[in-house]
Design a protein around this motif. Structure first.
Motif, PDB file in Angstrom:
ATOM      1  N   ALA A 195       0.780  -1.242   0.113  1.00 29.65           N
ATOM      2  CA  ALA A 195      -0.036   0.112   0.052  1.00 29.65           C
ATOM      3  C   ALA A 195       0.890   1.096  -0.009  1.00 29.65           C
ATOM      4  CB  ALA A 195      -1.089   0.022   1.248  1.00 29.65           C
ATOM      5  N   ASP A 196       0.346   2.326  -0.846  1.00 33.88           N
ATOM      6  CA  ASP A 196       1.264   3.425  -0.503  1.00 33.88           C
ATOM      7  C   ASP A 196       1.044   4.154   1.001  1.00 33.88           C
ATOM      8  OD1 ASP A 196       1.633   3.681  -3.257  1.00 33.88           O
ATOM      9  OD2 ASP A 196      -0.531   4.849  -3.611  1.00 33.88           O
ATOM     10  N   TYR A 197       2.249   4.674   1.086  1.00 33.81           N
ATOM     11  CA  TYR A 197       2.422   5.329   2.534  1.00 33.81           C
ATOM     12  C   TYR A 197       1.246   6.127   2.977  1.00 33.81           C
ATOM     13  CZ  TYR A 197       4.464   8.152   6.307  1.00 33.81           C
ATOM     14  OH  TYR A 197       5.055   8.620   7.532  1.00 33.81           O
ATOM     15  N   SER A 198       0.614   6.728   2.171  1.00 38.56           N
ATOM     16  CA  SER A 198      -0.583   7.780   2.717  1.00 38.56           C
ATOM     17  C   SER A 198      -1.599   6.862   3.002  1.00 38.56           C
ATOM     18  CB  SER A 198      -0.823   8.731   1.591  1.00 38.56           C
ATOM     19  OG  SER A 198      -0.880   8.081   0.250  1.00 38.56           O
ATOM     20  N   ASP A 199      -1.759   5.659   2.592  1.00 36.84           N
ATOM     21  CA  ASP A 199      -3.036   4.777   2.882  1.00 36.84           C
ATOM     22  C   ASP A 199      -2.746   3.925   4.022  1.00 36.84           C
ATOM     23  OD1 ASP A 199      -4.421   5.910   0.557  1.00 36.84           O
ATOM     24  OD2 ASP A 199      -3.422   4.330  -0.731  1.00 36.84           O
ATOM     25  N   VAL A 200      -1.630   4.098   4.624  1.00 37.68           N
ATOM     26  CA  VAL A 200      -1.340   3.148   5.996  1.00 37.68           C
ATOM     27  C   VAL A 200      -1.251   4.090   7.322  1.00 37.68           C
ATOM     28  CG1 VAL A 200       0.618   1.648   7.080  1.00 37.68           C
ATOM     29  CG2 VAL A 200       0.264   1.503   4.294  1.00 37.68           C
ATOM     30  N   ALA A 201      -1.729   3.343   8.313  1.00 40.58           N
ATOM     31  CA  ALA A 201      -1.951   4.041   9.540  1.00 40.58           C
ATOM     32  C   ALA A 201      -1.613   3.061  10.654  1.00 40.58           C
ATOM     33  CB  ALA A 201      -3.093   4.637   9.764  1.00 40.58           C
ATOM     34  N   ILE A 202      -1.130   3.668  11.741  1.00 41.31           N
ATOM     35  CA  ILE A 202      -0.761   2.813  12.971  1.00 41.31           C
ATOM     36  C   ILE A 202      -2.083   2.006  13.402  1.00 41.31           C
ATOM     37  CG2 ILE A 202      -0.106   2.834  15.483  1.00 41.31           C
ATOM     38  CD1 ILE A 202       2.206   4.717  14.343  1.00 41.31           C
ATOM     39  N   GLY A 203      -2.180   0.721  13.553  1.00 36.43           N
ATOM     40  CA  GLY A 203      -3.367   0.129  13.866  1.00 36.43           C
ATOM     41  C   GLY A 203      -4.175  -0.615  12.893  1.00 36.43           C
ATOM     42  N   ASP A 204      -3.588  -0.289  11.420  1.00 30.60           N
ATOM     43  CA  ASP A 204      -4.202  -0.994  10.388  1.00 30.60           C
ATOM     44  C   ASP A 204      -4.048  -2.368  10.570  1.00 30.60           C
ATOM     45  OD1 ASP A 204      -5.147   1.653   9.435  1.00 30.60           O
ATOM     46  OD2 ASP A 204      -3.605   1.502   7.688  1.00 30.60           O
ATOM     47  N   SER A 205      -5.182  -3.204  10.078  1.00 33.42           N
ATOM     48  CA  SER A 205      -5.044  -4.369   9.770  1.00 33.42           C
ATOM     49  C   SER A 205      -4.515  -5.020   8.569  1.00 33.42           C
ATOM     50  CB  SER A 205      -6.512  -5.257   9.945  1.00 33.42           C
ATOM     51  OG  SER A 205      -7.081  -5.002  11.260  1.00 33.42           O
ATOM     52  N   VAL A 206      -3.580  -5.790   8.726  1.00 34.05           N
ATOM     53  CA  VAL A 206      -2.762  -6.592   7.686  1.00 34.05           C
ATOM     54  C   VAL A 206      -2.594  -7.981   7.966  1.00 34.05           C
ATOM     55  CG1 VAL A 206      -1.536  -4.203   7.165  1.00 34.05           C
ATOM     56  CG2 VAL A 206      -0.506  -6.141   8.635  1.00 34.05           C
ATOM     57  N   GLU A 207      -2.313  -8.674   6.517  1.00 30.56           N
ATOM     58  CA  GLU A 207      -1.940 -10.115   6.740  1.00 30.56           C
ATOM     59  C   GLU A 207      -0.848 -10.539   5.675  1.00 30.56           C
ATOM     60  OE1 GLU A 207      -4.513 -14.479   5.801  1.00 30.56           O
ATOM     61  OE2 GLU A 207      -5.423 -12.517   5.583  1.00 30.56           O
ATOM     62  N   LEU A 208      -0.103 -11.305   6.476  1.00 29.43           N
ATOM     63  CA  LEU A 208       1.464 -11.855   5.696  1.00 29.43           C
ATOM     64  C   LEU A 208       0.860 -12.700   4.481  1.00 29.43           C
ATOM     65  CD1 LEU A 208       4.307 -11.604   6.190  1.00 29.43           C
ATOM     66  CD2 LEU A 208       4.007 -13.985   6.996  1.00 29.43           C
ATOM     67  N   THR A 209       1.695 -12.095   3.450  1.00 30.21           N
ATOM     68  CA  THR A 209       1.598 -13.137   2.265  1.00 30.21           C
ATOM     69  C   THR A 209       2.734 -13.338   1.949  1.00 30.21           C
ATOM     70  OG1 THR A 209       1.442 -11.357   0.769  1.00 30.21           O
ATOM     71  CG2 THR A 209      -0.626 -12.015   1.259  1.00 30.21           C
ATOM     72  N   VAL A 210       3.168 -14.442   1.099  1.00 30.50           N
ATOM     73  CA  VAL A 210       4.414 -15.029   0.546  1.00 30.50           C
ATOM     74  C   VAL A 210       4.666 -15.013  -0.858  1.00 30.50           C
ATOM     75  CG1 VAL A 210       6.370 -16.486   0.996  1.00 30.50           C
ATOM     76  CG2 VAL A 210       4.744 -16.077   2.822  1.00 30.50           C
ATOM     77  N   HIS A 211       5.606 -14.702  -1.637  1.00 32.89           N
ATOM     78  CA  HIS A 211       5.695 -15.116  -2.933  1.00 32.89           C
ATOM     79  C   HIS A 211       7.200 -15.422  -3.088  1.00 32.89           C
ATOM     80  CE1 HIS A 211       7.829 -11.367  -4.332  1.00 32.89           C
ATOM     81  NE2 HIS A 211       7.055 -10.745  -3.418  1.00 32.89           N
ATOM     82  N   GLU A 212       7.403 -16.024  -4.381  1.00 29.78           N
ATOM     83  CA  GLU A 212       8.623 -16.156  -4.656  1.00 29.78           C
ATOM     84  C   GLU A 212       9.510 -15.077  -5.259  1.00 29.78           C
ATOM     85  OE1 GLU A 212      10.216 -19.338  -5.395  1.00 29.78           O
ATOM     86  OE2 GLU A 212       8.466 -20.400  -4.103  1.00 29.78           O
ATOM     87  N   PRO A 213      10.606 -15.144  -4.957  1.00 31.99           N
ATOM     88  CA  PRO A 213      11.489 -13.909  -5.327  1.00 31.99           C
ATOM     89  C   PRO A 213      11.327 -13.655  -6.773  1.00 31.99           C
ATOM     90  CG  PRO A 213      12.864 -15.664  -4.566  1.00 31.99           C
ATOM     91  CD  PRO A 213      11.397 -16.097  -4.218  1.00 31.99           C
ATOM     92  N   THR A 214      11.420 -12.384  -7.117  1.00 35.74           N
ATOM     93  CA  THR A 214      11.499 -12.038  -8.433  1.00 35.74           C
ATOM     94  C   THR A 214      12.985 -12.015  -8.812  1.00 35.74           C
ATOM     95  OG1 THR A 214      11.830  -9.539  -7.903  1.00 35.74           O
ATOM     96  CG2 THR A 214       9.643 -10.254  -8.219  1.00 35.74           C
TER      97      THR A 214
END
Length: 143
Positions: free
Chosen positions: A102-121
């Motif tokens: 997400a863009d910095y301006s769309d993130v705030a302390i306390g926002d809910s997130v979930e860890l995802t994993v991908h193969e390295p580019t």
């Protein structure tokens, strides 16, 4: 398992942690003496120094604890800048650093997130150390 038994397959080492992550398992160390959650796991607790550390599955869900925007990344990631990086406090109590999709301006302390994993580019593999080229990349997705 005693410290003398540690090898690169043990999840209390970075190779072992990333191997488990590649298999879809987020593992954390949990100190049996003080309860501190260690992410990534390690053989000794950084809170109390105990070597009594168990490895347990951890939640992929958490909240943004702190975050910043990277404007001057390593040269291989210059095209990605600026991007957001956060310390996320996971539901099980451990904290893990990672990029946020997400863009910095769309993130705030306390926002809910979930860890995802991908193969390295290809770019990520290019800047990785030899032993890191197959390690998965983790990113936090807003929920």
């Amino acid at each position: 398992m005693t410290d003398g038994d540690l090898d690169a397959t043990d999840p209390r080492t970075l190779p072992g942690f990333f191997d488990a992550l590649a298999d879809g398992k987020l593992l954390g160390g949990v100190c049996t003496d003080c309860g501190q959650v260690l992410l990534p796991p390690r053989p000794a607790c950084y809170a109390c120094g105990s070597r009594a550390v168990d490895v347990e599955p951890q939640s992929r869900e958490g909240t943004v604890f702190s975050y910043t925007e990277v404007h001057t990344p390593p040269p291989a990631f210059a095209a990605d800048a600026p991007y957001t990086v956060a310390v996320v406090e996971l539901a099980d109590g451990g904290r893990l650093l990672g990029r946020v999709a997400a863009d910095y301006s769309d993130v705030a302390i306390g926002d809910s997130v979930e860890l995802t994993v991908h193969e390295p580019t290809a770019a990520e593999r290019e800047v990785a150390l030899d032993y890191e080229t197959d390690w998965p990349v983790h990113i936090f997705e807003p929920r």
